[in-house]
Design an enzyme around this catalytic site. Structure first.
Site, PDB file in Angstrom:
ATOM      1  N   LYS A 283     -13.294 -18.146  -1.936  1.00 44.19           N
ATOM      2  CA  LYS A 283     -14.123 -18.692  -3.005  1.00 44.19           C
ATOM      3  C   LYS A 283     -14.887 -19.932  -2.559  1.00 44.19           C
ATOM      4  CE  LYS A 283     -10.471 -21.131  -5.487  1.00 44.19           C
ATOM      5  NZ  LYS A 283      -9.594 -21.082  -6.615  1.00 44.19           N
ATOM      6  N   ARG A 284     -14.507 -20.468  -1.429  1.00 46.21           N
ATOM      7  CA  ARG A 284     -15.276 -21.593  -0.907  1.00 46.21           C
ATOM      8  C   ARG A 284     -16.681 -21.131  -0.475  1.00 46.21           C
ATOM      9  NH1 ARG A 284     -12.252 -26.468   0.652  1.00 46.21           N
ATOM     10  NH2 ARG A 284     -11.101 -26.723  -1.275  1.00 46.21           N
TER      11      ARG A 284
END
Ligand code: GLU
Length: 499
Positions: A253-254
């Protein structure tokens, strides 16, 4: 043997596209083989599991049409399907292994284990338990247990030779036992580790094919050994290649929005997300590109899956979605899709109270409503010029707010407000000086309703994606900067936790 597959998510965060990908291949395979597909909730991590996450996973799978034949809400004969409701079973099985000499009670303190790891690290040895408590006499064990000494149950693991097992896609896999730790099966609180619960459940739920992500390959020797200890027939193992970011790192998700809810909010159709995930690994004949779940279930060849890590490419997904919307919908059908998506009364009724006090004519509603039905707003860098912060600090503040928001377990107005307040304090600013940055990133416009109220309705996934989008507009971070900023963030957030 009848085919039974399962997806076994841990409810510790947003419903991940990786879960949908695994669920899709499991469900399609079960359907193809005339079998059953199960949903099992692996919530043994009591600290990180939340009912909200479980509900969101089930809702996301249902939205995608990946419904289960057995699982929570669809009780079959092998339930319950939530591991937190099956503790007694795991304890009973752990006891059986201890009684048969395949596992042992370990009384080592945290301190001893830390020292051991430290020693092993210094000596360049592989890290793992040294078997200390395996050699306690039965009398010693009995007296420690009688005295109520804290302990875990560990499985015995051979020290020599190799674990050998078959993988549907890779054939024979060999892993030296020396690389396999004497895994904890039962923790000191009596709850099972993933490994014990997973194997016991797969057996009791009569799972025939374990189709899961390749990150579990290194755990499979422990699982195979447990099957052997219990004298059970192991399932067929099939480890799917992991979805990747464009730079080939594991989808995170980064770097990408990974929550299914984000794609739902963006207006990706569920059947397109499935079609897109179904394309990963190229299992369809003649590289067919557009297909329904039913077509996939009929034609795909699981054992043909290519192993190169498939890249989850957002642009390609959007392109595919565009094709569906243009080619497979007439205006009435499009209207129906819009209605299902966001143009409906329940959604409007969430938004209207926020803007009702600000309108004079009905047509005033449309611009105020825009941020609620937009994906990523079109932003200009001028919107982020700040009177008290320089460009670098603006980026940093946005980044810190994003990371703090990512770590919120619950999404409500006070939690969001708290993040903004903390960030403002870091720069010795008033709240009202920090707000415009958040406002610009989330709302995209110069005038709209209260950003905090709006964020609650817009939801965590889309809000975070918008912050990320703003950061990209402002140039993102170089590798070196990213390292530094991450360090600064760790220090700052640690200071907040202890404050
Ligand atoms: N609970 C594990 C996960 O979150 C399941 C892994 C498996 O399928 O064995 O992915």
């Amino acid at each position: 043997m009848s085919v039974r597959t399962r997806v076994a998510p841990s409810p510790t965060g947003d419903p991940h596209v990786g879960t949908a990908y695994i669920a899709l291949f499991n469900r399609a395979f079960a359907k193809q083989q005339g079998g059953e597909f199960l949903l099992r909730i692996e919530d043994t991590d009591q600290l990180r599991s939340t009912p909200e996450s479980e509900a969101a996973i089930m809702q996301a799978l249902t939205w995608l049409g990946l419904d289960w034949d057995e699982g929570p809400g669809k009780e079959g004969s092998k339930g319950p399907y939530r591991q937190s409701e099956r503790s007694a079973l795991y304890q009973q099985h752990a006891k059986q292994l201890v009684d048969q000499g395949h596992a042992f009670h370990c009384f080592c303190s945290e301190q001893r284990l830390n020292d051991l790891r430290e020693r092993q690290r210094e000596a360049g040895e592989s890290i793992g338990y040294d078997g200390h408590c395996m050699h306690l006499s039965p009398q010693e064990v009995a007296s420690k247990l009688a005295a109520g000494e804290a302990n875990v149950v560990r499985m015995k693991v051979p020290t020599e030779g190799e674990a050998v097992f078959n993988d549907m896609l890779r054939g024979e896999i060999r892993i030296p036992w020396a690389q396999v730790d004497m895994q904890v099966l039962l923790k000191s609180d009596g709850l099972p580790s993933y490994h014990l619960a997973n194997v016991v459940d797969d057996h009791l739920m009569e799972i025939s094919h374990v189709i899961r992500g390749e990150e579990w390959i290194s755990s499979t020797p422990k699982h195979v050994l447990l099957y052997q200890y219990f004298d059970w027939q192991p399932p067929v193992f099939c480890h799917l290649p992991l979805l990747r970011n464009a730079d080939k790192s594991k989808l995170s998700k980064r770097k990408n929005p990974t929550s299914i809810l984000y794609y739902q909010k963006l207006g990706v159709l569920p059947e397109v997300l499935l079609n897109y995930l179904g394309l990963m690994g190229g299992t369809m004949p003649e590289d067919q590109e557009l297909f329904s779940f039913e077509q996939m279930a009929e034609q795909f060849r699981l054992d043909n899956m290519t192993l190169g890590g498939p890249v989850f490419d957002l642009q390609k997904l959007q392109w595919l979605n565009g094709r569906y919307l243009r080619e497979q919908h007439n205006p009435e059908q499009l209207l129906a899709r819009l209605h299902d998506w966001a143009f409906n009364s329940p959604h409007a009724l969430q938004i209207l109270p926020l803007l009702q006090q600000r309108i004079e004519t009905l047509s005033d509603v449309a611009p105020l409503m825009l941020p609620f039905v937009t994906g990523l707003p079109s932003l200009q860098s001028e919107q982020f010029v700040h009177k008290k912060l320089d460009e670098q600090q603006v980026k940093e503040a946005l980044q810190f707010m994003l990371w703090r928001l990512e770590s919120q377990r619950h999404w409500h107005k006070d939690a969001i407000l708290n993040v903004v307040t903390q960030t403002a304090q870091r720069y010795e600013l008033k709240m009202r000086d920090m707000m415009p940055l958040l406002f610009a990133a989330i709302m995209g416009t110069s005038a709209s309703v209260s950003v905090l109220e709006a964020m609650v309705v817009i939801g965590p996934d889309l809000c975070r994606a918008r912050l990320r989008h703003a950061l990209e507009l402002l140039g993102g971070w170089s590798k070196k900067q990213a390292k530094q900023i991450e360090k600064d963030y760790q220090l700052w957030s640690a200071s907040l936790e202890t404050a």
